[in-house]
Structure formats: C-alpha cells, structure tokens
Design an enzyme around this catalytic site. Structure first.
Site, PDB file in Angstrom:
ATOM      1  N   LYS A 200      17.787  30.218  60.736  1.00 36.55           N
ATOM      2  CA  LYS A 200      18.354  30.492  62.064  1.00 36.55           C
ATOM      3  C   LYS A 200      19.591  31.378  61.941  1.00 36.55           C
ATOM      4  O   LYS A 200      19.727  32.381  62.641  1.00 36.55           O
ATOM      5  CB  LYS A 200      18.717  29.156  62.725  1.00 36.55           C
ATOM      6  CG  LYS A 200      18.845  29.228  64.232  1.00 36.55           C
ATOM      7  CD  LYS A 200      19.193  27.858  64.816  1.00 36.55           C
ATOM      8  CE  LYS A 200      17.992  26.937  64.849  1.00 36.55           C
ATOM      9  NZ  LYS A 200      18.358  25.536  65.149  1.00 36.55           N
TER      10      LYS A 200
ATOM     11  N   ARG B 214      24.559  23.937  65.691  1.00 40.30           N
ATOM     12  CA  ARG B 214      23.110  23.926  65.460  1.00 40.30           C
ATOM     13  C   ARG B 214      22.801  23.818  63.976  1.00 40.30           C
ATOM     14  O   ARG B 214      23.397  24.501  63.165  1.00 40.30           O
ATOM     15  CB  ARG B 214      22.491  25.228  65.994  1.00 40.30           C
ATOM     16  CG  ARG B 214      23.023  25.651  67.324  1.00 40.30           C
ATOM     17  CD  ARG B 214      22.612  27.070  67.688  1.00 40.30           C
ATOM     18  NE  ARG B 214      21.191  27.225  67.965  1.00 40.30           N
ATOM     19  CZ  ARG B 214      20.621  28.387  68.255  1.00 40.30           C
ATOM     20  NH1 ARG B 214      21.349  29.496  68.280  1.00 40.30           N
ATOM     21  NH2 ARG B 214      19.330  28.451  68.511  1.00 40.30           N
TER      22      ARG B 214
ATOM     23  N   GLY C  36      13.008  16.763  61.817  1.00 42.39           N
ATOM     24  CA  GLY C  36      13.760  15.677  61.204  1.00 42.39           C
ATOM     25  C   GLY C  36      15.217  16.023  60.996  1.00 42.39           C
ATOM     26  O   GLY C  36      16.052  15.161  60.775  1.00 42.39           O
TER      27      GLY C  36
ATOM     28  N   MET D  54      18.967  17.372  62.194  1.00 36.45           N
ATOM     29  CA  MET D  54      19.728  17.040  63.388  1.00 36.45           C
ATOM     30  C   MET D  54      19.529  18.078  64.480  1.00 36.45           C
ATOM     31  O   MET D  54      19.482  19.267  64.207  1.00 36.45           O
ATOM     32  CB  MET D  54      21.211  16.940  63.072  1.00 36.45           C
ATOM     33  CG  MET D  54      21.945  16.183  64.147  1.00 36.45           C
ATOM     34  SD  MET D  54      23.691  16.484  64.117  1.00 36.45           S
ATOM     35  CE  MET D  54      23.754  18.042  64.950  1.00 36.45           C
TER      36      MET D  54
ATOM     37  N   ARG E 270      12.365  33.972  65.004  1.00 33.71           N
ATOM     38  CA  ARG E 270      11.739  33.633  63.720  1.00 33.71           C
ATOM     39  C   ARG E 270      10.294  34.107  63.760  1.00 33.71           C
ATOM     40  O   ARG E 270       9.755  34.390  64.830  1.00 33.71           O
ATOM     41  CB  ARG E 270      11.818  32.136  63.450  1.00 33.71           C
ATOM     42  CG  ARG E 270      11.116  31.318  64.512  1.00 33.71           C
ATOM     43  CD  ARG E 270      11.289  29.833  64.260  1.00 33.71           C
ATOM     44  NE  ARG E 270      10.966  29.101  65.476  1.00 33.71           N
ATOM     45  CZ  ARG E 270      11.288  27.847  65.713  1.00 33.71           C
ATOM     46  NH1 ARG E 270      11.970  27.163  64.830  1.00 33.71           N
ATOM     47  NH2 ARG E 270      10.949  27.250  66.825  1.00 33.71           N
TER      48      ARG E 270
ATOM     49  N   HIS F 129     -12.047  10.516  50.316  1.00 34.10           N
ATOM     50  CA  HIS F 129     -13.477  10.743  50.086  1.00 34.10           C
ATOM     51  C   HIS F 129     -14.107  11.484  51.258  1.00 34.10           C
ATOM     52  O   HIS F 129     -14.805  12.491  51.084  1.00 34.10           O
ATOM     53  CB  HIS F 129     -14.165   9.392  49.860  1.00 34.10           C
ATOM     54  CG  HIS F 129     -15.648   9.496  49.675  1.00 34.10           C
ATOM     55  ND1 HIS F 129     -16.529   9.364  50.722  1.00 34.10           N
ATOM     56  CD2 HIS F 129     -16.400   9.746  48.576  1.00 34.10           C
ATOM     57  CE1 HIS F 129     -17.760   9.522  50.260  1.00 34.10           C
ATOM     58  NE2 HIS F 129     -17.704   9.741  48.964  1.00 34.10           N
TER      59      HIS F 129
ATOM     60  N   SER G  31     -21.618  32.893  32.485  1.00 32.68           N
ATOM     61  CA  SER G  31     -21.203  32.450  33.811  1.00 32.68           C
ATOM     62  C   SER G  31     -20.625  31.047  33.678  1.00 32.68           C
ATOM     63  O   SER G  31     -21.281  30.140  33.166  1.00 32.68           O
ATOM     64  CB  SER G  31     -22.408  32.441  34.757  1.00 32.68           C
ATOM     65  OG  SER G  31     -22.019  31.880  35.988  1.00 32.68           O
TER      66      SER G  31
ATOM     67  N   CYS H 231     -19.691  30.488  38.563  1.00 38.46           N
ATOM     68  CA  CYS H 231     -20.606  30.091  39.619  1.00 38.46           C
ATOM     69  C   CYS H 231     -20.345  28.662  40.093  1.00 38.46           C
ATOM     70  O   CYS H 231     -21.077  28.120  40.895  1.00 38.46           O
ATOM     71  CB  CYS H 231     -22.050  30.255  39.176  1.00 38.46           C
ATOM     72  SG  CYS H 231     -22.479  29.197  37.786  1.00 38.46           S
TER      73      CYS H 231
ATOM     74  N   TYR I  64     -16.843  38.830  38.388  1.00 40.41           N
ATOM     75  CA  TYR I  64     -17.141  38.407  39.763  1.00 40.41           C
ATOM     76  C   TYR I  64     -16.917  36.908  39.914  1.00 40.41           C
ATOM     77  O   TYR I  64     -16.823  36.187  38.911  1.00 40.41           O
ATOM     78  CB  TYR I  64     -18.605  38.741  40.123  1.00 40.41           C
ATOM     79  CG  TYR I  64     -19.591  37.935  39.317  1.00 40.41           C
ATOM     80  CD1 TYR I  64     -20.000  36.664  39.742  1.00 40.41           C
ATOM     81  CD2 TYR I  64     -20.086  38.423  38.109  1.00 40.41           C
ATOM     82  CE1 TYR I  64     -20.862  35.905  38.971  1.00 40.41           C
ATOM     83  CE2 TYR I  64     -20.956  37.660  37.339  1.00 40.41           C
ATOM     84  CZ  TYR I  64     -21.332  36.404  37.774  1.00 40.41           C
ATOM     85  OH  TYR I  64     -22.169  35.635  37.023  1.00 40.41           O
TER      86      TYR I  64
HETATM   87  P1  ADP Z   1      15.979  24.015  67.403  1.00 41.87           P
HETATM   88  O1  ADP Z   1      16.088  24.240  65.946  1.00 41.87           O
HETATM   89  O2  ADP Z   1      15.502  22.654  67.745  1.00 41.87           O
HETATM   90  O3  ADP Z   1      15.232  25.105  68.091  1.00 41.87           O
HETATM   91  P2  ADP Z   1      18.367  25.223  68.444  1.00 41.87           P
HETATM   92  O4  ADP Z   1      19.590  25.238  67.627  1.00 41.87           O
HETATM   93  O5  ADP Z   1      17.620  26.482  68.508  1.00 41.87           O
HETATM   94  O6  ADP Z   1      17.470  24.029  67.952  1.00 41.87           O
HETATM   95  O7  ADP Z   1      18.844  24.783  69.895  1.00 41.87           O
HETATM   96  C1  ADP Z   1      18.188  23.992  70.810  1.00 41.87           C
HETATM   97  C2  ADP Z   1      18.244  24.612  72.178  1.00 41.87           C
HETATM   98  O8  ADP Z   1      19.567  24.891  72.581  1.00 41.87           O
HETATM   99  C3  ADP Z   1      17.505  25.912  72.246  1.00 41.87           C
HETATM  100  O9  ADP Z   1      16.797  25.997  73.445  1.00 41.87           O
HETATM  101  C4  ADP Z   1      18.599  26.938  72.186  1.00 41.87           C
HETATM  102  O10 ADP Z   1      18.202  28.118  72.799  1.00 41.87           O
HETATM  103  C5  ADP Z   1      19.734  26.250  72.939  1.00 41.87           C
HETATM  104  N1  ADP Z   1      21.028  26.732  72.491  1.00 41.87           N
HETATM  105  C6  ADP Z   1      21.510  26.665  71.246  1.00 41.87           C
HETATM  106  N2  ADP Z   1      22.728  27.255  71.168  1.00 41.87           N
HETATM  107  C7  ADP Z   1      23.038  27.695  72.415  1.00 41.87           C
HETATM  108  C8  ADP Z   1      24.131  28.401  72.969  1.00 41.87           C
HETATM  109  N3  ADP Z   1      25.168  28.776  72.231  1.00 41.87           N
HETATM  110  N4  ADP Z   1      24.102  28.695  74.271  1.00 41.87           N
HETATM  111  C9  ADP Z   1      23.039  28.326  75.021  1.00 41.87           C
HETATM  112  N5  ADP Z   1      21.971  27.664  74.565  1.00 41.87           N
HETATM  113  C10 ADP Z   1      21.960  27.350  73.265  1.00 41.87           C
HETATM  114 MG    MG Z   2      15.552  26.797  68.485  1.00 40.70          MG
END
Ligand code: ADP
Ligand code: MG
Ligand code: MG
Length: 893
Positions: free
Chosen positions: A23, A93, A102, A104, A337, A459, A777, A845, A865
């Site tokens: 990210k 984030r 999983g 945060m 991404r 299985h 083969s 084969c 082959y």
């Molecule tokens: P995830 O990995 O679960 O996608 P994100 O970090 O992308 O988590 O964030 C979750 C949501 O919060 C997303 O919809 C993202 O666009 C929104 N978001 C994150 N940072 C901001 C920000 N600075 N301003 C507005 N929306 C945000």
């Molecule tokens: Mg996101």
C-alpha cells in the site's frame, strides 16, 4: 545516526514494496506520478520487526521521525495536527508486502477530539459531518485498536437509526450523533476501564502500536501459516491525510477495477456511494451504485477518474484495483494494487494488452497461471443461471475448490448407491464426510463430489482432479448425518435424492440444479491466441497420452504434436476380446497360444490404424503390453469361492473342471507383489509370441495406412526395462518381425524402438540401455513408486496425504515431480543416455507431464517433449512456454 524508519511519499516508489509494504509503495508511486494522493508517509516494515525485537516498543527514533514527517505533511496541507483552529486529521493504515487478511484494519479520523471538532465544524460550516467523523473514530479506535466487540457499537448506532424516518446512517441528525458519541465513549470506558484518549498524539501512537501488534495477532499468523508466507516480513504503517467522502452529496467514496475482473472487458468496473466514508461501500450499509452512474451524478469527477485509471494502467502496465474518495468535488486516490482476476479475465486482459501495445507477448504469457487454463476446458455453470441461484438464496456453502468444473445431480451419501444410480443414468453427486479408496467405484459414477472434511490433497480432491471431475472438498458448513441420510446447512435440510449443484472451480455449493455450458476450446479465441504465442517460445514438444481415436482427435484439437503413450492393454480388456485373451494366457502349448494371438492380431491392427490416421504426420509411441497378466483373469478370491460352491452343489461338473483349471493357472501366477512381478517386458519375454503379435499388428497397420497416403511414424516402446539385456532380446524380436512385415507388404515405414524408463536401475545404466534404444520415455509414476518404495494405490488412501498435511513431504510426489530424488535420476539418465547417443529422443509420459512445475523441470533437464492427458495439453503448452522464458533449456547443473 539512527536508522531511517519513516519515508514521506515523495521518498518512496513502487519498487520499495518490501520496505514500505504494498500500500505504502504504491501510494508513493502514485504521488510521485503526479496523481492526487493526500499527503502522508510510511513507517517501515523494518520498524515493525524492530518493534518486536525491542519487546513491543517503538524502536529508537521512530516517534521523532514520525513527528518530523507529520510536520512536513502539516506544511503540505496548511493544517496542524491537534490544532483547534485548523486541524489536520489522518488515517492510520496497515500494509504488508502482500495484502493479507487478518491484519489490523484502518483507523480513520485520527486527531479528532472535542476541541479540534469545534474548529473543524466552524471551518467547514458543517457540524453534522464532524460529529459523524468523531463517532466513527471512537468506534474504530475502540474496536480495532482496543478490541471492543464492534457489534456493541453497531447495536448502539442501530438504536438511533431506528428513531429516524429513513432508518439509514445518513438520516441521523447532529444531535443524535452527539448522543451516539456520548454513548460510545461510555461504552469504551465500561469495557476498558479508561477514558477514550482525546490527545491526538496519543491516538496516533496507540494506533501505530496496534498495527504493528496485529502482525503477530492470531488471525494474521494463521493466514501466513496457511499461505506459507514468512513471519519475518512485518507490516508497514501508513499515515495519510484524511479526505472526506461524507461531506455531502458532492462527496463520496468508492472502489473500482480498471477492467472487469471477471470477464476482462476493457471497461471500468466498480461501485461507489455518495456522502460516505471509507469502507461504507464494501460494508454494505447502503446499496452502492455502479461506477457508470457517477457519469450522471458527478460528471467532472467521472471524467478525471477515467483519465487516472488509464494513466495507472499505462504506468503499471496491468489492471489496477483502486480506492478513491471525492471530497466536495475534488477527487483523491487512496490506494492502487494489481487487480485479482478470474481465469477468463486473465487470458482476455493479457491478449488485449499485447494488442494495445501495453505489454509484450512474453509478458502476456507470464500473466496467466497454467492451472487457470484448466477452467476453460471443463463444463461450467451458465453465469446468468448461477447469479439467479444466488439471488434466490440457493448458495448453501463454500468449501475448497478442489477440482474444477460444474456438476448438478441428486445427493447420494454412499458409494454403492452412487454407483447403482449413476449406472442407471442418473446424475449423482456423491456427498461424503471424506472419501477413501472404498468409495472409488461410486466416485467413478458420480458427476461431482462433495466432502465435509479434508483439504486440497485429500483423497477426494486428488482422485477427482486426476479424472477431471468437479469436486468441492472440506466444506465444513455442511453437517452430514449419514444415518438420517441428510445434511444440514444454514438452517436448511438437504435429503438424499435432492438436487444440488457444486462448482469445483469456485468451491460453491448450491441447492437445486443450475444449467451448465459446455466448454468449446476453438471458440476461446483469446486462449487459442495466447497458446499460439506459447508455441512460438517453448522448447518442449507437447504430446498426449491417448489410447483410442477419440482421445487422439481431442488432443490434436488441443494442440498435441504426437502421442507419447498409447497403451495397448485396454484393447485386451474389451468384452469381445477378453475370452481370447484369457485363452492366450491359459494356453499350455505354444501352438495353442499362437492360435489366440492370431485372433487378437486383427483387433489390434484396426485400433492402430485408427490412431495413425488421426495422428497423420506426427509420431505415435505405442507401448507393448504392460500390466501383470493375471489382471486379465478373474480375481483369485472369486474363483476360490466359485470352485467351492460348485464342488458343494455338484450342479455343473463341466464348469467346475473349467474353473478348477483356471484357479490352478491363477494360483501359479499368483504374486505377493504383482507390481514388481511378471509384467512389462518380462511378460513379453516369458509369453512366447506376444511381442511378435503386437509388433506385427503395429507394423501392418503402419504399412496399411502408409499405403493410403498417411504420413506415419510409429515408435514402439518396451516397458519396464531394468537391464539392457531385456531390451536387446525384445529389440531383436521386434526388428525381425518388422522386417518380415515390410517385405510382405512391399513398403518401408520409418519406425523407432525405445524403452520406458521407470526402474531406477535403467536410469542409472542409461548409457548401456541407450545402445539398444532410439528413444527413452520416463514413466514417472512407476519411477516415483520405485524410487520412494511407495505403492501409490495404497499410499494415497493411507499415509501419503497425511505426510503432506504434516509437511513431511512438500507435495504428493505423484502429482508434483520430486526434483531432488526422482528428478536427479532423470537428469543422470538423460546425460548418460546422450553420451551414448547424442540425439537420443527423451520425453516423459507420466501424469507429471501435464503438471506445470514438473514441466518446468523437464525443460530444465532438456527433454524433447512432455506427454500428458488430452485435457492437460493446453496447460502443458503454457507451462512449457513459461519455463522457456525463465530458464535455459537443458542446463548443465
Ligand atoms: P484495506 O487494506 O482494508 O483496504 P485501507 O487502509 O485501504 O484498508 O482503508 C480502509 C478504507 O478507508 C478504504 O476504503 C480507504 O479508502 C479508506 N481510507 C483510508 N485512508 C483514508 C484517508 N486518509 N482518507 C479517506 N479515506 C481513507
Ligand atoms: Mg484498501
Ligand atoms: Mg480491511
């Protein structure tokens, strides 16, 4: 100097994903490409690792560097963190190297408190909005950072929503939101015994620590274990200036793919909500609009968004999955991404992008996983019928997509009934807690298989994949009750005889039947194009294993360039020939045996003629008879019982004599370990006239079709050679017959004689064996059995899959070629064989010939082959091309 733990977006790039997480690296890349990204910075994955080394303390310098970066962001935005007059708010984030469930979740609106809230409200002239933002902060911080059950917050919020006319979050008034915050804070204190932190810096510090902490949270650890992801990577933390999609009806937030991820169509595909923040779109609080509606609602933003999507695709040269927010008419990009896609989309997008000049053919070839090709070749559910089934609530559960394809039929809970009703022509889905070898006869007759337990190597999964039969495994949500002959799922009861549909490609299980559509390879134009490019680059030939003209024709259509294995035994098993085969085996004198062989000859010749015609111009490897002879006779136990019965009843003395004779022969042939007994070339050597008959049938057929004008290239393969002398003896017999037949027919055909390599000794003595072989083969099924000393038929049902689950073996070696053991034998064999004969043709084969990683290995050791079942031919073509793009051919290691 302390280490650099913090990078401003302008200091990063997409190539720094290991340090900044996916990210962070992509936010930096977008910012530097001039796209509208809210200012921010990233705390590195190294800081995360150091945090744990220091006993869950932020490493020295991290906090200072964070504050310094925050200062820069303040300058960039003209706002100040914690300043009541013009406050800066941020999101915190997580973001590891690969996206990872999983971890945060994100905390939005960090920096809000009663003071900054007032300032912001005045500045924006919108009090309702700031209270909404504040209640979100308390809610997210409480649940995500501090672990308070989020349902408790939601329940409170629902109480208030009920008091409004519309019942939606956007209907809450400012006063109501104020009360919500009061209640949230009370809940926070009650649950945690402390006040909600209103110091912005404290909020930030705790949020950062919580993101790091979540790296070793149980869900993240479990996920990494399951996916074999290293625990050493760590996660980064991204601090991003808040932009607000919830500031009214000229604001909004959404997610989109730059092309349709399920069909590949070149058209933006996505959803958004006006007056919404963050994950509202995915959280399903209101029904989102499709992105095309944005053209009407906010045309300027829509236009700019399309331009940005275009730019991103050109920049990354691949489909992007993006998040965006519009704040009062200004568009902001929050994430990008590489977009995940279905097999159909992967192929279409790869081919389209080559045509658009965006990527090269080679890149296109690397963008489709060979196994994805599988999905094109099996029948699948009609997408519309499937959508309808979902809308009608018929999706029952999801298990593992263990073997691709779609199947509909009646639920049957045991193999015997499945066999019976399947044979009677009913479409049956065999549903079992798990399967084992005792269920195989029922699996054969079932259209599809569903199991409650077991993984991708169970299985059921292994057997189903081998046969190309749809299978959903490990579907724990269905609770099978074998006694009551039903299963319960989602409060519904599915009884034996009810119709269900299983989608082995996705793992979905539906109630009722769903229409399927047949795959038509020729109509998959993009796939045909892509595989055409594969043919241009691959070094390995791709041949097929086919025993009859039908399979041969199918494999030709899939692009096979030869037959690598045509087994002759099935020709012996056919009903009308069986009595003659039995007679041949039971013959006491050579004359008697020859009589039976003479009867079998025309059958075999006819079969070969059909195959040669279908393979006009291509090589056909025919293997002389291989299985132990007793397999053609009735089972010993059955005979013993029959004889005992006839003796007791005395009802049919003639039959008794016949059965007694047969039992005597069977007894004399009985072996403790028949797979290592009189089979392969040993049978050819021991049963006089057998090899001669088969050779005559092959060469006569070849001469006959050559006279019709077919370009025929028979290669006769001798199975199970252990010692060169076996091959020498068989070869001499063969050559004599071939010479005689060609003289009789007055025509010469070009033929080869070679051997299968399936016994380690043959591989190790390959220099000697090659003296009498025009080709080798690898029969890697037997070679694997003999190298491991494992009998596949027994082991897969008993310990082998357990071995894989417990990671004693990395894979099932019968599926993925064992490079370290079996592979080394192969390499030695190729090298030694080619010292004797530099141009020795060597192929494979075994089933491995259609498995991508094994194909790669065959390329590396320089085979000519690979040969695989018809349905795997397209997969092998792509796998061979990818191998050629990644590795030198025939590398000397
Ligand atoms: P995830 O990995 O679960 O996608 P994100 O970090 O992308 O988590 O964030 C979750 C949501 O919060 C997303 O919809 C993202 O666009 C929104 N978001 C994150 N940072 C901001 C920000 N600075 N301003 C507005 N929306 C945000
Ligand atoms: Mg996101
Ligand atoms: Mg999330």
């Amino acid at each position: 100097m302390t280490k650099k733990w913090v990078y401003l977006f302008k200091e990063g790039s997409k190539d720094m994903r290991d340090l900044l997480g996916g990210k962070g690296a992509n936010l930096a890349e977008m910012a530097n490409a001039g796209l509208p990204v809210p200012p921010g910075f990233t705390i590195t994955t190294e800081a995360c690792n150091a945090y744990f080394e220091a006993g869950e303390q932020l490493p020295e310098g991290t906090w200072e560097q964070t504050l310094r970066a925050l200062k820069t962001v303040e300058e960039q935005t003209g706002k100040k963190f914690g300043d009541p007059k013009n406050p800066l708010l941020v999101s915190v984030r997580s973001g590891a190297r690969v996206s990872m469930p999983g971890m945060m979740d994100t905390v939005l609106n960090v920096g809000l408190n009663p003071e900054t809230l007032q300032g912001l409200a005045e500045l924006m002239g919108n009090e309702r909005f700031v209270w909404d933002a504040y209640r979100r902060l308390v809610q997210m911080f409480g649940s995500i950072v501090k672990g308070v059950d989020r349902h408790e917050f939601e329940a409170t919020l629902d109480e208030y929503k009920k008091k409004t006319d519309g019942g939606k979050d956007t209907d809450l008034t400012t006063n109501m939101l104020r009360d919500v915050v009061r209640d949230f804070k009370a809940l926070y204190k009650k649950e945690l015994g402390e006040d909600f932190p209103d110091d912005p810096y404290e909020q930030m510090r705790q949020a950062i620590a919580a993101v790091f902490g979540s790296w070793f949270g149980k869900p993240a650890v479990d996920y990494r274990n399951a996916e074999c992801i290293s625990h050493n990577w760590g996660t980064a933390v991204n601090i991003v200036t808040m932009v607000f999609g919830n500031m009214g009806w000229d604001s909004g937030s959404g997610v989109a793919f730059t092309r349709n991820p399920s069909t590949g169509e070149k058209k933006i595909y996505g959803e958004y909500l006006l007056n919404a923040q963050g994950e509202d779109v995915v959280a399903g609080i209101r029904t989102p609009h499709t992105i095309a509606d944005l053209k009407e609602e906010l045309p300027e933003n829509y236009k700019q968004f399309l331009e940005i999507c275009d730019l991103l695709e050109n920049h990354y040269r691949d489909v992007q999955d993006v998040e965006f927010t519009i704040e009062q008419g200004k568009l902001w990009m929050l994430q990008t991404r590489t977009g995940k896609r279905t097999a159909a989309a992967a192929v279409k997008i790869a081919v389209d992008m080559v045509r658009e000049g965006l990527i090269t053919k080679e890149e296109a070839l690397m963008r489709v996983a060979p196994d994805q090709v599988n999905q094109f070749l099996h029948p699948r559910f009609d997408p519309e019928a499937k959508t309808k089934a979902k809308e009608e609530g018929n999706l029952l559960a999801e298990g593992l997509n263990a073997s691709p394809g779609a199947a509909t039929g009646i639920v049957i809970f045991d193999a015997d009934t499945a066999e019976e009703r399947g044979e009677a022509g009913e479409a049956v889905i065999l549903v079992r807690p798990e399967t084992n070898p005792d269920d195989v006869h029922g699996m054969v007759q079932a259209q599809g298989i569903l199991t409650q337990h077991g993984g991708m190597t169970s299985h059921a999964a292994v057997v189903a994949r081998g046969w190309g039969k749809p299978c959903v495994a490990g579907c724990e949500a269905i609770k099978i009750n074998l006694d009551a002959r039903k299963f319960d799922v989602k409060g519904r009861e599915i009884k034996e005889g009810d119709f269900i549909s299983v989608d082995g490609t996705t793992g979905e299980v539906f109630a009722g039947s769903i229409a399927t559509i047949e795959a038509s390879f020729e109509e998959e134009h993009d796939l045909v194009t892509l595989l055409g490019w594969a043919d241009e680059v691959r070094k390995l030939g791709v041949w097929t294993n086919a025993d009859n003209p039908e399979d041969t024709a199918r494999a030709r259509a899939f692009g096979a360039e030869g037959i690598g294995l045509c087994r002759t035994e099935h020709m012996f098993f056919e009903e009308e020939r069986r009595p003659t085969v039995v007679k041949m085996i039971m013959a006491v004198t050579d004359e008697e045996r020859q009589e039976s062989l003479d009867k079998l000859l025309p059958f075999q010749r006819e079969d070969f003629e059909g195959i040669f015609r279908a393979m006009d111009g291509y090589p056909v490897i025919i293997r002389l008879i291989d299985p132990p002879m007793h397999e053609f006779l009735p089972p010993r136990e059955e005979l013993i019982e029959e004889v005992a019965r006839l003796r007791c009843t005395g009802e049919n003395p003639e039959e008794l004599v016949e059965k007694e004779e047969m039992l005597q022969v069977v007894n004399s042939m009985w072996e403790t370990n028949p797979m290592m007994g009189v089979r392969g070339c040993r049978a050819g050597i021991m049963y006089k006239g057998l090899t001669e008959m088969q050779t005559r049938a092959i060469i006569e057929a070849a001469c006959n079709v050559a006279q019709e004008g077919v370009d025929v290239h028979p290669e006769i393969m001798i199975p199970l050679t252990a010692d060169v002398n076996e091959l020498r003896i068989e070869r001499e017999k063969l050559e004599k017959v071939a010479k005689d037949v060609m003289a009789e027919k007055g025509i010469e055909v070009d033929y080869k004689i070679g051997t299968m390599i399936e016994i380690p000794r043959a591989a190790i003595t390959a220099d000697k064996v090659a003296e009498y072989a025009d080709f080798f083969s690898f029969g890697t099924n037997d070679l694997t059995q003999m190298t491991y000393g494992i009998s596949r038929d027994d082991a897969e049902g008993k310990f082998l899959l357990d071995y894989v689950d417990r990671k004693i073996l990395p894979h099932n070696p019968f599926e993925v070629l064992d490079r370290d053991g079996v592979g080394v034998l192969m390499k030695i064999c190729v090298e030694k064989g080619r010292t004797t004969k530099p141009n020795l043709e060597v192929g494979i084969c075994g089933e491995h010939g259609g498995e991508p990683s094994s194909v790669e290995f065959c390329h590396i050791i320089g085979l000519n082959y690979v040969s695989c079942s018809p349905f795997r031919v397209p997969i092998a073509r792509l796998a061979a091309a990818q191998a050629a793009l990644q590795h030198e051919y025939g590398r000397k290691q």
